[in-house]
Design a protein around this motif. Structure first.
Motif, short mmCIF file in Angstrom:
data_model
loop_
_atom_site.label_atom_id
_atom_site.label_comp_id
_atom_site.label_asym_id
_atom_site.label_seq_id
_atom_site.Cartn_x
_atom_site.Cartn_y
_atom_site.Cartn_z
N ARG A 9 0.97 -1.63 -0.38
CA ARG A 9 -0.19 0.27 -0.08
C ARG A 9 0.45 1.34 -0.05
NH1 ARG A 9 -5.09 -0.22 1.44
NH2 ARG A 9 -5.04 1.95 2.25
N ARG A 10 2.26 1.56 -1.39
CA ARG A 10 2.46 2.69 -1.21
C ARG A 10 1.75 3.59 -1.33
NH1 ARG A 10 7.52 0.52 -4.87
NH2 ARG A 10 8.47 -0.32 -3.18
N ASP A 11 2.23 4.83 -1.33
CA ASP A 11 1.75 5.79 -1.22
C ASP A 11 2.09 6.44 -3.21
OD1 ASP A 11 0.88 8.68 -1.08
OD2 ASP A 11 2.95 9.60 -0.47
N PRO A 12 0.74 6.70 -3.08
CA PRO A 12 0.57 6.99 -4.44
C PRO A 12 2.27 7.67 -5.75
CG PRO A 12 -1.93 7.20 -3.73
CD PRO A 12 -0.17 6.45 -3.32
N ARG A 13 1.86 8.78 -5.00
CA ARG A 13 2.78 9.78 -4.99
C ARG A 13 4.46 9.05 -5.33
NH1 ARG A 13 2.21 14.24 -0.30
NH2 ARG A 13 1.15 12.41 0.21
N ASP A 14 4.96 7.82 -4.49
CA ASP A 14 5.75 7.10 -4.41
C ASP A 14 5.94 6.60 -5.68
OD1 ASP A 14 8.11 6.30 -3.50
OD2 ASP A 14 7.25 4.71 -3.16
N LYS A 15 4.96 6.40 -6.21
CA LYS A 15 4.94 5.40 -7.33
C LYS A 15 4.67 6.63 -8.46
CE LYS A 15 2.32 1.31 -5.51
NZ LYS A 15 0.33 0.39 -6.06
N LEU A 16 4.07 8.08 -8.58
CA LEU A 16 4.57 7.71 -9.61
C LEU A 16 5.92 9.04 -9.64
CD1 LEU A 16 3.48 10.17 -11.91
CD2 LEU A 16 2.68 11.60 -10.48
N ARG A 17 7.06 8.98 -8.66
CA ARG A 17 7.53 9.83 -8.56
C ARG A 17 8.94 8.28 -8.74
NH1 ARG A 17 7.68 10.82 -2.96
NH2 ARG A 17 6.52 12.58 -3.26
N ARG A 18 8.46 7.40 -8.72
CA ARG A 18 9.25 6.28 -9.38
C ARG A 18 9.16 6.14 -10.71
NH1 ARG A 18 11.68 1.45 -6.37
NH2 ARG A 18 11.21 0.90 -8.10
N ALA A 19 7.77 6.13 -11.79
CA ALA A 19 7.61 6.02 -12.79
C ALA A 19 8.11 7.18 -13.61
CB ALA A 19 6.29 6.48 -12.62
N VAL A 20 8.79 8.30 -12.66
CA VAL A 20 8.88 9.42 -13.51
C VAL A 20 10.46 8.92 -13.80
CG1 VAL A 20 9.40 12.02 -13.04
CG2 VAL A 20 7.69 11.13 -13.38
N LEU A 21 11.28 9.05 -12.33
CA LEU A 21 12.64 8.39 -12.39
C LEU A 21 13.10 7.35 -13.45
CD1 LEU A 21 15.34 8.56 -11.15
CD2 LEU A 21 14.72 7.19 -9.47
N ARG A 22 11.81 6.42 -13.86
CA ARG A 22 12.52 5.22 -14.82
C ARG A 22 11.93 6.07 -16.50
NH1 ARG A 22 12.59 -0.63 -14.65
NH2 ARG A 22 12.17 -1.31 -17.46
N VAL A 23 10.95 6.99 -15.88
CA VAL A 23 11.48 7.01 -17.12
C VAL A 23 12.36 7.67 -17.89
CG1 VAL A 23 9.90 8.69 -19.43
CG2 VAL A 23 8.43 6.41 -17.75
N ALA A 24 12.73 9.21 -16.82
CA ALA A 24 13.29 10.01 -17.01
C ALA A 24 15.11 9.06 -17.53
CB ALA A 24 13.79 10.92 -15.59
N LEU A 25 15.72 7.98 -16.30
CA LEU A 25 16.54 7.40 -16.85
C LEU A 25 16.49 6.72 -18.16
CD1 LEU A 25 17.24 5.94 -13.25
CD2 LEU A 25 18.59 7.68 -14.62
N GLU A 26 15.99 6.11 -18.54
CA GLU A 26 15.03 5.28 -20.09
C GLU A 26 15.76 6.15 -20.67
OE1 GLU A 26 12.82 1.84 -21.68
OE2 GLU A 26 12.00 3.09 -19.96
N ALA A 27 15.19 7.25 -21.01
CA ALA A 27 15.67 8.01 -22.41
C ALA A 27 16.73 8.78 -21.63
CB ALA A 27 14.39 9.47 -21.77
N LEU A 28 17.55 8.91 -20.48
CA LEU A 28 18.81 9.40 -21.17
C LEU A 28 19.97 8.27 -20.94
CD1 LEU A 28 21.29 11.28 -19.54
CD2 LEU A 28 21.08 10.46 -17.61
N ILE A 29 19.06 6.99 -21.12
CA ILE A 29 20.76 5.68 -21.14
C ILE A 29 19.17 5.61 -23.09
CG2 ILE A 29 20.75 3.00 -20.60
CD1 ILE A 29 20.17 3.54 -17.58
N TYR A 30 18.26 5.35 -23.64
CA TYR A 30 18.25 5.42 -24.66
C TYR A 30 19.00 6.45 -25.26
CZ TYR A 30 15.52 3.62 -28.43
OH TYR A 30 15.42 3.20 -29.83
#
Length: 88
Positions: A9-30
């Protein structure tokens, strides 16, 4: 046990932060991989592709399409693999 402290039952904001971080890192690495891929293609394949374009337009189209498909599949899989190993 407090239900709000449960990991499921994580905080939805935590899930959103992780998703944004993953997309940003994926874009950078790609992006880094795309730059490296373009350098390799421009340095080693420019003249052969120009020659193929002049001599066999259909062959050139097939090779160019193959390079595009190779780039998209391989670089996406490598990027996803790296992010999975970073556990993000």
């Amino acid at each position: 046990m407090n239900p709000s402290s449960s990991p499921s039952r994580r905080d939805p904001r935590d899930k959103l932060r992780r998703a944004v971080l993953r997309v940003a890192l994926e874009a950078l690495i790609y992006g880094v991989f795309i730059i490296a891929y373009l350098i390799v293609v421009f340095n080693f394949l420019t003249q052969p592709l120009v020659d193929l374009n002049k001599s066999n337009l259909t062959g050139y189209a097939v090779v160019a399409l193959g390079l595009i498909i190779f780039q998209s599949i391989v670089l996406d899989n490598v990027t996803t693999f790296i992010l999975d190993r970073l556990d993000i």
